[in-house]
Design a protein around this motif. Structure first.
Motif, mmCIF file in Angstrom:
data_model
loop_
_atom_site.group_PDB
_atom_site.id
_atom_site.type_symbol
_atom_site.label_atom_id
_atom_site.label_comp_id
_atom_site.label_asym_id
_atom_site.label_seq_id
_atom_site.Cartn_x
_atom_site.Cartn_y
_atom_site.Cartn_z
ATOM 1 N N LYS A 1 0.843 -1.197 0.000
ATOM 2 C CA LYS A 1 0.000 0.000 0.000
ATOM 3 C C LYS A 1 0.878 1.247 0.000
ATOM 4 C CE LYS A 1 -3.359 2.548 2.820
ATOM 5 N NZ LYS A 1 -4.164 2.561 4.061
ATOM 6 N N LEU B 1 -2.271 3.815 -3.926
ATOM 7 C CA LEU B 1 -2.299 2.547 -4.651
ATOM 8 C C LEU B 1 -2.267 1.399 -3.661
ATOM 9 C CD1 LEU B 1 -0.392 1.463 -7.808
ATOM 10 C CD2 LEU B 1 0.064 0.240 -5.688
ATOM 11 N N ALA C 1 -1.865 -2.972 -3.837
ATOM 12 C CA ALA C 1 -1.547 -4.066 -4.759
ATOM 13 C C ALA C 1 -1.326 -5.360 -4.010
ATOM 14 C CB ALA C 1 -0.301 -3.730 -5.579
ATOM 15 N N HIS D 1 -3.502 -4.478 -8.929
ATOM 16 C CA HIS D 1 -3.381 -3.227 -8.191
ATOM 17 C C HIS D 1 -4.569 -2.326 -8.501
ATOM 18 C CE1 HIS D 1 -1.774 -1.765 -12.064
ATOM 19 N NE2 HIS D 1 -2.221 -0.582 -11.665
ATOM 20 N N TYR E 1 1.819 3.334 -10.790
ATOM 21 C CA TYR E 1 1.974 1.881 -10.840
ATOM 22 C C TYR E 1 3.259 1.503 -10.108
ATOM 23 C CZ TYR E 1 5.186 2.847 -14.750
ATOM 24 O OH TYR E 1 6.216 3.324 -15.542
#
Length: 359
Positions: A87, A102, A104, A109, A120
Motif C-alpha cells: 500500500k 495505490l 496491490a 493493483h 503503478y
C-alpha cells in the motif's frame, strides 16, 4: 439434539462469512493462508520483514514522471516467495490525513483519487515496490508512505516528493491586498501555479527574491521576503529574512499571494506580429498561431527553466503586461534578472503578446 444441530451449522456458517468479510480491504481479498509453503515459514518463526526507502527525498518538476524508491526483503531470506499486500499512501504538505494512492497484491493493483490510472509499481526485481507517478502535478508534493503487510507483519517507510520551480508574487487587477485565502488559491491556479509553501518561499528568498508586499502561503500564514532591509519593509534594524504576520483569518483577511510554478511542457514565445494588439486581438492572434495566450506562471517558468529573454512587453492571459529578462542590459529594467511588470493597462492599449504552445 436435532434442534441443536441446525443452530450449530448456522453459527459456523455465520462465523465463516464474517471471517471472509473481514479480509476485504479496498476491494482486495487477502488471507494469510495463501502463503502456506510447507516449510514452517508462515508464522515467521525467526524471520523478519524489512523495508527501505533508499532516498528520503525525491525532486522533480511538473509534467515529469518520477519514481519513489522502496523495496522489501526478509531476514533470513525465505526459501520460496510469499504474496504480500503493498500500500502506498500520501500525506499532502498541509493535509490532515493520509489518502490512499495505490494498493496491490501480487500483480493486481488499484489506484485512487487524483492518482487513478497515473501510478503503478516499478517491480524491476523481487521486492521492488517503488511507486512510479506519471505526469506529476503541482499538487503531488508531500510525504508518501510505502507499506508492506504479510499476515501479522507490517512494516513501512516514507519518501518525500518535492517539486522544483519558481515562486512569484501575484496581485490581481484590483490592486494590493484584495484576496482572501480562497481567492488567492484560485488566482494562482488560474496562472498555472499553486500557492507557495514556506519552504518554497524560503528557497526563493535564498535565491534573491525581495518583495515588500505581504502574501498568503499554503499553510494559511502571511509573509514576505526581504533581502535588502529598508524602512517601509519592517525597518532598517531587522536582518534580511522572511517577515511574518503569522496565521491570518482565511475568510476575513485580505492580502496578495505568493504562487509557485514548476517547469512546463511546450514553449512560451513572443509572437512576431506585423502590428501592435489590444488585449482581445492578442488573445485571438495566439489562437490563430496554433497556441494560446500565455499565463503568468507560464512566463515565469519559461524565464526560470528555459532562459526566456525578451525586452518587449507583451500581454498575458490575466490582462497584465510583462516581459522576461535573464541577461540584464540598458533599457530593459533593473540590473537583476527577473520578470518585469507594467501592471494592468487598459485592454484597449496596443502591445505585443506572449503565447504558449504545449507542442
Amino acid at each position: 439434539m436435532d434442534k441443536v444441530r441446525p443452530l450449530l451449522v448456522f453459527s459456523l456458517q455465520l462465523l465463516c462469512s464474517c471471517q471472509a468479510a473481514s479480509t476485504l480491504s479496498n476491494g482486495f481479498f487477502y488471507q494469510d493462508i495463501i502463503n502456506g509453503n510447507g516449510n514452517g515459514e508462515i508464522f515467521f518463526n525467526g524471520v523478519k520483514l524489512q523495508i527501505e526507502a533508499q532516498l528520503p527525498s525525491v525532486f522533480t518538476v511538473s509534467g515529469n514522471n518520477i519514481t519513489l524508491p522502496c523495496n522489501f526483503w526478509y531476514e533470513p531470506p525465505l526459501s520460496s516467495p510469499r504474496k504480500v499486500r503493498v500500500k502506498w499512501a500520501w500525506l499532502p504538505v498541509f493535509g490532515d490525513s493520509e489518502s490512499d494512492v495505490l494498493v496491490a497484491i501480487d500483480h493486481r493493483h488499484r489506484s485512487f483519487g487524483d492518482f487513478k490510472d497515473r501510478v503503478y509499481l516499478q517491480q524491476d526485481f523481487p521486492g521492488d515496490i517503488s511507486l512510479v507517478i506519471t505526469n506529476v502535478s503541482l499538487n503531488d508534493s508531500g510525504q508518501y508512505r510505502c507499506e508492506v503487510i504479510d499476515g501479522l507483519e507490517d512494516e513501512s517507510a516514507t519518501v518525500h516528493l518535492e517539486l522544483r520551480g519558481v515562486v512569484f508574487p501575484y496581485q490581481p487587477r484590483h490592486g494590493r491586498y484584495h484576496m482572501t485565502f480562497r481567492a488567492a488559491r484560485q488566482a494562482c491556479e488560474e496562472q498555472d501555479a499553486a500557492v507557495a509553501t514556506f519552504d518554497q518561499l524560503y528557497t526563493a528568498w535564498e535565491e534573491g527574491l525581495d518583495w515588500c508586499n505581504a502574501g498568503w502561503l499554503a499553510d494559511g500564514t502571511v509573509q514576505y521576503p526581504i533581502t535588502q532591509p529598508r524602512t517601509p519593509c519592517g525597518g532598517l534594524d531587522l536582518a534580511p529574512g522572511l517577515r511574518s504576520y503569522g496565521m491570518r483569518h482565511k475568510h476575513m483577511h485580505r492580502y496578495d499571494v505568493f504562487c509557485f510554478s514548476s517547469s512546463i511542457r511546450g514553449r512560451v514565445y513572443y509572437l512576431q506580429h506585423p502590428q501592435r494588439l489590444n488585449f482581445t486581438e492578442a488573445v485571438q492572434a495566439c489562437v490563430e498561431d496554433g497556441a494560446q495566450i500565455a499565463k503568468v506562471g507560464h512566463l515565469f517558468a519559461a524565464w526560470k527553466f528555459l532562459g526566456l529573454d525578451r525586452c518587449d512587453a507583451g500581454w498575458l492571459a490575466d490582462g497584465s503586461l510583462r516581459y522576461p529578462i535573464t541577461n540584464p542590459r540598458p533599457n530593459c529594467g533593473p540590473n537583476e534578472p527577473g520578470v518585469r511588470s507594467f501592471g494592468f493597462p487598459s485592454p484597449y492599449h496596443k502591445h505585443g503578446v506572449y503565447c504558449y504552445s504545449s507542442r
